[in-house]
Design a protein around this motif. Structure first.
Motif, PDB file in Angstrom:
ATOM      1  N   GLY A  14     -71.373   9.212   7.693  1.00 31.13           N
ATOM      2  CA  GLY A  14     -71.337   9.477   9.123  1.00 31.13           C
ATOM      3  C   GLY A  14     -70.331   8.626   9.877  1.00 31.13           C
ATOM      4  N   ASN A  15     -69.816   9.194  10.952  1.00 28.46           N
ATOM      5  CA  ASN A  15     -68.989   8.475  11.925  1.00 28.46           C
ATOM      6  C   ASN A  15     -69.595   8.774  13.299  1.00 28.46           C
ATOM      7  OD1 ASN A  15     -67.063   7.266  13.487  1.00 28.46           O
ATOM      8  ND2 ASN A  15     -65.453   8.751  13.049  1.00 28.46           N
ATOM      9  N   PRO A  16     -70.712   8.113  13.633  1.00 28.16           N
ATOM     10  CA  PRO A  16     -71.443   8.454  14.860  1.00 28.16           C
ATOM     11  C   PRO A  16     -70.722   7.952  16.103  1.00 28.16           C
ATOM     12  CG  PRO A  16     -72.433   6.548  13.822  1.00 28.16           C
ATOM     13  CD  PRO A  16     -71.365   7.025  12.879  1.00 28.16           C
ATOM     14  N   PRO A  17     -71.172   8.375  17.283  1.00 29.42           N
ATOM     15  CA  PRO A  17     -70.585   7.870  18.542  1.00 29.42           C
ATOM     16  C   PRO A  17     -70.774   6.360  18.664  1.00 29.42           C
ATOM     17  CG  PRO A  17     -72.021   9.768  18.941  1.00 29.42           C
ATOM     18  CD  PRO A  17     -72.234   9.363  17.522  1.00 29.42           C
ATOM     19  N   TYR A 109     -77.428   6.311  -1.277  1.00 26.87           N
ATOM     20  CA  TYR A 109     -76.469   5.459  -0.575  1.00 26.87           C
ATOM     21  C   TYR A 109     -76.092   6.112   0.753  1.00 26.87           C
ATOM     22  CZ  TYR A 109     -75.558   2.476  -4.648  1.00 26.87           C
ATOM     23  OH  TYR A 109     -75.677   1.588  -5.681  1.00 26.87           O
ATOM     24  N   ALA A 110     -75.691   5.270   1.714  1.00 20.44           N
ATOM     25  CA  ALA A 110     -75.170   5.771   2.983  1.00 20.44           C
ATOM     26  C   ALA A 110     -73.902   5.008   3.325  1.00 20.44           C
ATOM     27  CB  ALA A 110     -76.199   5.598   4.103  1.00 20.44           C
ATOM     28  N   GLY A 111     -72.895   5.737   3.771  1.00 22.41           N
ATOM     29  CA  GLY A 111     -71.643   5.128   4.200  1.00 22.41           C
ATOM     30  C   GLY A 111     -71.363   5.528   5.637  1.00 22.41           C
ATOM     31  N   MET A 112     -71.203   4.529   6.524  1.00 24.61           N
ATOM     32  CA  MET A 112     -71.052   4.799   7.950  1.00 24.61           C
ATOM     33  C   MET A 112     -69.825   4.091   8.514  1.00 24.61           C
ATOM     34  SD  MET A 112     -73.825   6.636   8.594  1.00 24.61           S
ATOM     35  CE  MET A 112     -74.354   6.497  10.305  1.00 24.61           C
ATOM     36  N   VAL A 113     -69.185   4.741   9.488  1.00 21.63           N
ATOM     37  CA  VAL A 113     -68.100   4.126  10.260  1.00 21.63           C
ATOM     38  C   VAL A 113     -68.708   3.685  11.591  1.00 21.63           C
ATOM     39  CG1 VAL A 113     -65.798   4.419  11.236  1.00 21.63           C
ATOM     40  CG2 VAL A 113     -66.461   5.723   9.193  1.00 21.63           C
ATOM     41  N   LEU A 114     -68.812   2.374  11.792  1.00 20.57           N
ATOM     42  CA  LEU A 114     -69.529   1.832  12.946  1.00 20.57           C
ATOM     43  C   LEU A 114     -68.648   0.855  13.707  1.00 20.57           C
ATOM     44  CD1 LEU A 114     -72.865   0.962  11.084  1.00 20.57           C
ATOM     45  CD2 LEU A 114     -72.341   3.074  12.322  1.00 20.57           C
ATOM     46  N   GLN A 115     -69.020   0.566  14.929  1.00 25.25           N
ATOM     47  CA  GLN A 115     -68.299  -0.433  15.695  1.00 25.25           C
ATOM     48  C   GLN A 115     -68.478  -1.805  15.046  1.00 25.25           C
ATOM     49  OE1 GLN A 115     -69.402  -0.788  19.884  1.00 25.25           O
ATOM     50  NE2 GLN A 115     -67.292  -0.365  20.420  1.00 25.25           N
ATOM     51  N   GLY A 116     -67.470  -2.664  15.202  1.00 27.10           N
ATOM     52  CA  GLY A 116     -67.483  -3.946  14.509  1.00 27.10           C
ATOM     53  C   GLY A 116     -68.682  -4.815  14.808  1.00 27.10           C
ATOM     54  N   VAL A 153     -58.173   5.770  19.552  1.00 29.90           N
ATOM     55  CA  VAL A 153     -59.041   4.638  19.873  1.00 29.90           C
ATOM     56  C   VAL A 153     -58.163   3.432  20.236  1.00 29.90           C
ATOM     57  CG1 VAL A 153     -60.791   3.044  18.965  1.00 29.90           C
ATOM     58  CG2 VAL A 153     -60.875   5.475  18.362  1.00 29.90           C
ATOM     59  N   ASP A 154     -58.591   2.663  21.222  1.00 28.69           N
ATOM     60  CA  ASP A 154     -57.842   1.490  21.666  1.00 28.69           C
ATOM     61  C   ASP A 154     -57.496   0.593  20.474  1.00 28.69           C
ATOM     62  OD1 ASP A 154     -57.420  -1.307  22.735  1.00 28.69           O
ATOM     63  OD2 ASP A 154     -57.748  -0.278  24.634  1.00 28.69           O
ATOM     64  N   SER A 155     -56.277   0.076  20.458  1.00 28.49           N
ATOM     65  CA  SER A 155     -55.808  -0.736  19.334  1.00 28.49           C
ATOM     66  C   SER A 155     -56.606  -2.029  19.185  1.00 28.49           C
ATOM     67  CB  SER A 155     -54.324  -1.062  19.499  1.00 28.49           C
ATOM     68  OG  SER A 155     -54.103  -1.812  20.685  1.00 28.49           O
ATOM     69  N   ARG A 156     -57.284  -2.457  20.249  1.00 32.07           N
ATOM     70  CA  ARG A 156     -58.065  -3.695  20.174  1.00 32.07           C
ATOM     71  C   ARG A 156     -59.474  -3.460  19.646  1.00 32.07           C
ATOM     72  NH1 ARG A 156     -57.246  -4.873  26.386  1.00 32.07           N
ATOM     73  NH2 ARG A 156     -57.649  -2.629  26.269  1.00 32.07           N
ATOM     74  N   MET A 157     -59.847  -2.227  19.467  1.00 29.34           N
ATOM     75  CA  MET A 157     -61.202  -1.902  19.011  1.00 29.34           C
ATOM     76  C   MET A 157     -61.378  -2.253  17.538  1.00 29.34           C
ATOM     77  SD  MET A 157     -64.158  -0.641  19.857  1.00 29.34           S
ATOM     78  CE  MET A 157     -63.912   0.328  21.347  1.00 29.34           C
ATOM     79  N   ARG A 158     -62.493  -2.903  17.230  1.00 30.21           N
ATOM     80  CA  ARG A 158     -62.826  -3.218  15.841  1.00 30.21           C
ATOM     81  C   ARG A 158     -63.877  -2.227  15.339  1.00 30.21           C
ATOM     82  NH1 ARG A 158     -65.678  -7.554  15.318  1.00 30.21           N
ATOM     83  NH2 ARG A 158     -66.349  -7.562  17.490  1.00 30.21           N
TER      84      ARG A 158
END
Length: 229
Positions: A14-17, A109-116, A153-158
């Motif tokens: 997932g790549n959630p909001p 297993y779960a693989g997620m794209v999350l905010q830093g 996405v903003d370049s400063r976003m982790r």
């Protein structure tokens, strides 16, 4: 239903909001009434009330959005389904991570794209400490977006690539971490990736149990050595 008869999914991706689920006037009015952004909170609230007469359509849209966010937060907090990620203000990505943990089976297993902030912000402390204590975390690789991996996405976003595992996965190595990466290829760089377990975090971050953002393996080993002494 047949998935959950057997205990859940083998794999969840997932790549959630990445949003805080709460009314944010500054974001809402940024395009329509940017002059409100310069005001202090009390003055801004009064100015928003005045929009009932000067711009009733936008004011009605704001009330609807505010109600939607407040109701969503109340539902998530009171449902009992997300006790780890809703103790404070609600971040949608943390809720989705808790959901992923709950719907994989014991061997999954779960693989997620999350905010830093999933591993470093106190607001996410409950779910991160749980993953570490239960040995559910496989790896967490944090990236900076300065090379435009996500162009919009903003370049400063982790952001982080987080992998977690079910309770019955046979091999349970110490979780791998990396911070400040610019490209996926850097995951293969042995100098950037380091291991930390729950005991290490109790040693290094006794007050929060959150993860220090070490830039290199040497940094992690040096600080661990100092704290042990």
């Amino acid at each position: 239903p047949e998935v959950f008869v057997s205990g859940g999914f083998d794999c969840v991706l997932g790549n959630p909001p990445w949003e805080r689920i709460q009314p944010e006037a500054t974001k809402f009015f940024a395009s329509s009434h940017s002059e409100l952004l310069e005001l202090k909170r009390e003055e801004r609230n009064s100015a928003i009330d005045e929009l009932r007469f000067t711009d009733p359509i936008v004011h009605a849209a704001w009330l609807a959005r505010r109600r939607e966010d407040l109701c969503a937060t109340r539902f998530l907090k009171q449902s009992g389904s997300f006790p780890l990620s809703t103790t404070k203000n609600v971040n949608s990505y943390a809720v989705f991570q808790e959901l992923a943990l709950g719907i994989i089976n014991s061997d999954g297993y779960a693989g997620m794209v999350l905010q830093g902030g999933i591993s470093t912000d106190e607001i996410n402390g409950g779910i991160f400490r749980y993953m570490m204590a239960e040995e559910a975390l496989e790896s967490l690789f944090e990236f900076e977006n300065n090379l435009g991996i996500f162009p919009d996405v903003d370049s400063r976003m982790r952001f982080s690539l987080l992998t977690c595992r079910g309770k019955r996965v046979a091999t349970r190595p110490i979780p791998r971490f990396a911070f400040g990466l610019s490209s996926v290829e850097q995951i293969e760089n042995g100098d950037r990736v380091f291991n930390l377990n729950a005991a290490d975090l109790r040693l290094l971050s006794p007050n929060t149990g959150l993860c220090p953002s070490f830039r290199t393996k040497k940094d992690a080993e040096l600080l661990r050595c100092i704290y042990r002494r």
